[in-house]
Scaffold this motif. Structure first.
Motif, PDB file in Angstrom:
ATOM      1  N   PRO A   4     -49.174 -56.377   0.371  1.00 28.05           N
ATOM      2  CA  PRO A   4     -48.486 -55.085   0.252  1.00 28.05           C
ATOM      3  C   PRO A   4     -47.158 -55.186  -0.497  1.00 28.05           C
ATOM      4  N   SER A   5     -46.457 -56.322  -0.339  1.00 32.91           N
ATOM      5  CA  SER A   5     -45.155 -56.456  -1.005  1.00 32.91           C
ATOM      6  C   SER A   5     -45.324 -56.526  -2.528  1.00 32.91           C
ATOM      7  N   VAL A   6     -46.454 -57.069  -2.970  1.00 33.63           N
ATOM      8  CA  VAL A   6     -46.734 -57.131  -4.410  1.00 33.63           C
ATOM      9  C   VAL A   6     -47.082 -55.737  -4.915  1.00 33.63           C
ATOM     10  N   ALA A   7     -47.979 -55.071  -4.182  1.00 32.40           N
ATOM     11  CA  ALA A   7     -48.392 -53.719  -4.586  1.00 32.40           C
ATOM     12  C   ALA A   7     -47.183 -52.787  -4.675  1.00 32.40           C
ATOM     13  N   ALA A   8     -46.260 -52.939  -3.712  1.00 30.98           N
ATOM     14  CA  ALA A   8     -45.099 -52.041  -3.650  1.00 30.98           C
ATOM     15  C   ALA A   8     -44.242 -52.129  -4.913  1.00 30.98           C
ATOM     16  N   LYS A   9     -44.304 -53.263  -5.601  1.00 31.16           N
ATOM     17  CA  LYS A   9     -43.459 -53.432  -6.796  1.00 31.16           C
ATOM     18  C   LYS A   9     -44.133 -52.912  -8.072  1.00 31.16           C
ATOM     19  N   CYS A  10     -45.387 -52.495  -7.959  1.00 28.84           N
ATOM     20  CA  CYS A  10     -46.076 -51.976  -9.140  1.00 28.84           C
ATOM     21  C   CYS A  10     -45.831 -50.471  -9.274  1.00 28.84           C
ATOM     22  N   ASP A  11     -45.960 -49.970 -10.492  1.00 25.22           N
ATOM     23  CA  ASP A  11     -45.680 -48.547 -10.735  1.00 25.22           C
ATOM     24  C   ASP A  11     -46.741 -47.647 -10.098  1.00 25.22           C
ATOM     25  N   GLY A  12     -47.984 -48.109 -10.119  1.00 27.83           N
ATOM     26  CA  GLY A  12     -49.079 -47.334  -9.531  1.00 27.83           C
ATOM     27  C   GLY A  12     -49.877 -48.202  -8.580  1.00 27.83           C
ATOM     28  N   VAL A  13     -50.390 -47.626  -7.500  1.00 31.23           N
ATOM     29  CA  VAL A  13     -51.216 -48.389  -6.559  1.00 31.23           C
ATOM     30  C   VAL A  13     -52.517 -47.640  -6.314  1.00 31.23           C
ATOM     31  N   LEU A  14     -53.602 -48.343  -6.562  1.00 34.43           N
ATOM     32  CA  LEU A  14     -54.930 -47.768  -6.449  1.00 34.43           C
ATOM     33  C   LEU A  14     -55.642 -48.459  -5.294  1.00 34.43           C
ATOM     34  N   ARG A  15     -56.164 -47.672  -4.339  1.00 30.30           N
ATOM     35  CA  ARG A  15     -56.864 -48.279  -3.200  1.00 30.30           C
ATOM     36  C   ARG A  15     -58.354 -48.026  -3.299  1.00 30.30           C
ATOM     37  N   LEU A  16     -59.123 -49.090  -3.089  1.00 32.03           N
ATOM     38  CA  LEU A  16     -60.584 -48.969  -3.029  1.00 32.03           C
ATOM     39  C   LEU A  16     -60.983 -49.071  -1.567  1.00 32.03           C
ATOM     40  N   GLU A  17     -61.500 -47.973  -1.037  1.00 25.92           N
ATOM     41  CA  GLU A  17     -61.863 -47.912   0.379  1.00 25.92           C
ATOM     42  C   GLU A  17     -63.056 -46.995   0.542  1.00 25.92           C
ATOM     43  N   HIS A  18     -63.994 -47.392   1.398  1.00 23.65           N
ATOM     44  CA  HIS A  18     -65.215 -46.598   1.593  1.00 23.65           C
ATOM     45  C   HIS A  18     -65.851 -46.199   0.258  1.00 23.65           C
ATOM     46  N   ARG A  19     -65.859 -47.118  -0.661  1.00 19.90           N
ATOM     47  CA  ARG A  19     -66.497 -46.954  -1.972  1.00 19.90           C
ATOM     48  C   ARG A  19     -65.847 -45.880  -2.850  1.00 19.90           C
ATOM     49  N   GLU A  20     -64.598 -45.519  -2.503  1.00 24.90           N
ATOM     50  CA  GLU A  20     -63.859 -44.525  -3.305  1.00 24.90           C
ATOM     51  C   GLU A  20     -62.513 -45.110  -3.738  1.00 24.90           C
ATOM     52  N   PHE A  21     -62.106 -44.784  -4.960  1.00 23.75           N
ATOM     53  CA  PHE A  21     -60.760 -45.145  -5.418  1.00 23.75           C
ATOM     54  C   PHE A  21     -59.819 -43.962  -5.201  1.00 23.75           C
ATOM     55  N   THR A  22     -58.673 -44.233  -4.575  1.00 23.88           N
ATOM     56  CA  THR A  22     -57.668 -43.172  -4.470  1.00 23.88           C
ATOM     57  C   THR A  22     -56.299 -43.739  -4.853  1.00 23.88           C
ATOM     58  N   TRP A  23     -55.485 -42.893  -5.464  1.00 27.80           N
ATOM     59  CA  TRP A  23     -54.132 -43.320  -5.833  1.00 27.80           C
ATOM     60  C   TRP A  23     -53.258 -43.267  -4.597  1.00 27.80           C
ATOM     61  N   GLU A  24     -52.866 -44.448  -4.128  1.00 28.47           N
ATOM     62  CA  GLU A  24     -51.959 -44.507  -2.983  1.00 28.47           C
ATOM     63  C   GLU A  24     -50.539 -44.241  -3.479  1.00 28.47           C
ATOM     64  N   LYS A  25     -50.292 -44.689  -4.690  1.00 31.85           N
ATOM     65  CA  LYS A  25     -49.014 -44.340  -5.345  1.00 31.85           C
ATOM     66  C   LYS A  25     -49.347 -43.979  -6.786  1.00 31.85           C
ATOM     67  N   ALA A  26     -49.074 -42.753  -7.138  1.00 30.41           N
ATOM     68  CA  ALA A  26     -49.344 -42.326  -8.506  1.00 30.41           C
ATOM     69  C   ALA A  26     -48.087 -42.559  -9.338  1.00 30.41           C
ATOM     70  N   LEU A  27     -48.251 -42.626 -10.640  1.00 28.32           N
ATOM     71  CA  LEU A  27     -47.084 -42.765 -11.505  1.00 28.32           C
ATOM     72  C   LEU A  27     -46.210 -41.534 -11.341  1.00 28.32           C
ATOM     73  N   THR A  28     -44.909 -41.755 -11.358  1.00 28.66           N
ATOM     74  CA  THR A  28     -43.998 -40.616 -11.300  1.00 28.66           C
ATOM     75  C   THR A  28     -44.173 -39.829 -12.594  1.00 28.66           C
ATOM     76  N   PRO A  29     -44.509 -38.547 -12.490  1.00 29.49           N
ATOM     77  CA  PRO A  29     -44.722 -37.801 -13.729  1.00 29.49           C
ATOM     78  C   PRO A  29     -43.436 -37.749 -14.550  1.00 29.49           C
ATOM     79  N   THR A  30     -43.579 -37.954 -15.851  1.00 30.02           N
ATOM     80  CA  THR A  30     -42.388 -37.877 -16.704  1.00 30.02           C
ATOM     81  C   THR A  30     -42.000 -36.399 -16.853  1.00 30.02           C
ATOM     82  N   PRO A  31     -40.726 -36.091 -16.715  1.00 26.81           N
ATOM     83  CA  PRO A  31     -40.313 -34.691 -16.811  1.00 26.81           C
ATOM     84  C   PRO A  31     -40.693 -34.097 -18.173  1.00 26.81           C
ATOM     85  N   ALA A  32     -41.101 -32.863 -18.153  1.00 29.76           N
ATOM     86  CA  ALA A  32     -41.477 -32.212 -19.413  1.00 29.76           C
ATOM     87  C   ALA A  32     -40.292 -32.185 -20.364  1.00 29.76           C
ATOM     88  N   ALA A  33     -40.568 -32.442 -21.634  1.00 28.81           N
ATOM     89  CA  ALA A  33     -39.472 -32.495 -22.612  1.00 28.81           C
ATOM     90  C   ALA A  33     -38.929 -31.099 -22.886  1.00 28.81           C
TER      91      ALA A  33
END
Ligand SMILES: Nc1ncnc2c1ncn2[C@@H]1O[C@H](COP(=O)(O)OP(=O)(O)OP(=O)(O)O)[C@@H](O)[C@H]1O
Ligand SMILES: [Mg+2]
Length: 227
Positions: free
Chosen positions: A198-227
């Protein structure tokens, strides 16, 4: 930069699929962690993303083009750098020779540039003595740093790593994740790391979890503010 379209995979039995109809997008300039239980299919997923295996259904696209179009061998040579937990280096070579060989095989822009390879190894904390002796005489953490240096001297825009910190202590783990983030943020590459820590995952920009045969974004990229 990298995306999947209805990506589906099973080994022997279609009904026992590992994942099905998966749509994911990975952007350049970011680091991603893939987490999930042992046996859930993380290694399988990154093997597909790295072009080491072929989907049962669906596709993997790089910059919008199906990787099958130019062939998986070409895709791997031009686009992908891989770091595996073990057997990741040519064991009969020195660290420096490993980097030089990779630069040569991949037609990297710094091909043949020994000073560049030495500078990268120095940056990763290897002494001149360490970089010229057989890699098997280096510690696990040092070997892992050589494997990462190798991805940095090649031009591949995608870096895939399967449990790259599995054998490392806390300090080495922090260093290695710092380097992966540097590759993403400073070199603009897309870095995808499989990890159970978990400590490694926490340092990445995005975290994707594979559980019950489904991928879900546990941490999505912070959306860049619209220009
Ligand atoms: N070559 C193969 N043939 C048949 N089944 C396989 C093969 N390789 C893996 N599997 C099975 O597919 C499932 C997913 O394996 P995979 O190696 O992708 O899991 P993982 O999430 O990386 O696990 P771990 O965290 O333990 O490394 C497991 O149940 C495994 O037994
Ligand atoms: Mg695995």
């Amino acid at each position: 930069m990298l995306s999947t379209e209805k990506l589906t995979y099973w080994y022997t039995d279609k009904d026992q699929y590992l994942f099905k109809d998966v749509d994911l997008t990975f952007e350049a300039g970011h680091s991603y962690a893939i987490v999930g239980q042992s046996g859930s299919g993380k290694t399988t997923m990154v093997s597909l993303l790295a072009g080491l295996d072929t989907p049962k259904a669906g596709a993997i696209l790089v910059e919008g083009e199906d990787i099958k179009k130019r062939g998986l061998t070409t895709y791997r040579r031009d686009k992908v750098a891989i770091v595996f937990q073990a057997y990741n280096l040519f064991t009969y070579m020195s660290a420096l020779e490993n980097l030089m060989t990779a630069m040569s095989i991949t037609h990297a822009s710094h091909k043949g540039d020994k000073a560049y390879a030495e500078a990268m190894l120095t940056k990763l904390g290897l002494t001149p003595e360490q970089m010229t002796k057989n890699v098997q005489k280096l510690s696990g953490g040092q070997q892992q740093r050589v494997a990462i240096a190798r991805t940095m001297v090649c031009d591949a825009p995608l870096v895939v790593a399967d449990e790259p910190t599995g054998n490392l202590d806390e300090d080495n783990t922090d260093d290695v994740i710092g380097l992966f983030n540097q590759i993403a943020h400073e070199q603009g590459k897309c870095v995808i790391i499989v990890t159970h820590e978990p400590s490694v995952a926490a340092k990445c920009d995005g975290v994707l979890r594979l559980e019950h045969r489904e991928f879900t974004w546990e941490k999505a990229l912070t959306p860049t503010p619209a220009a």
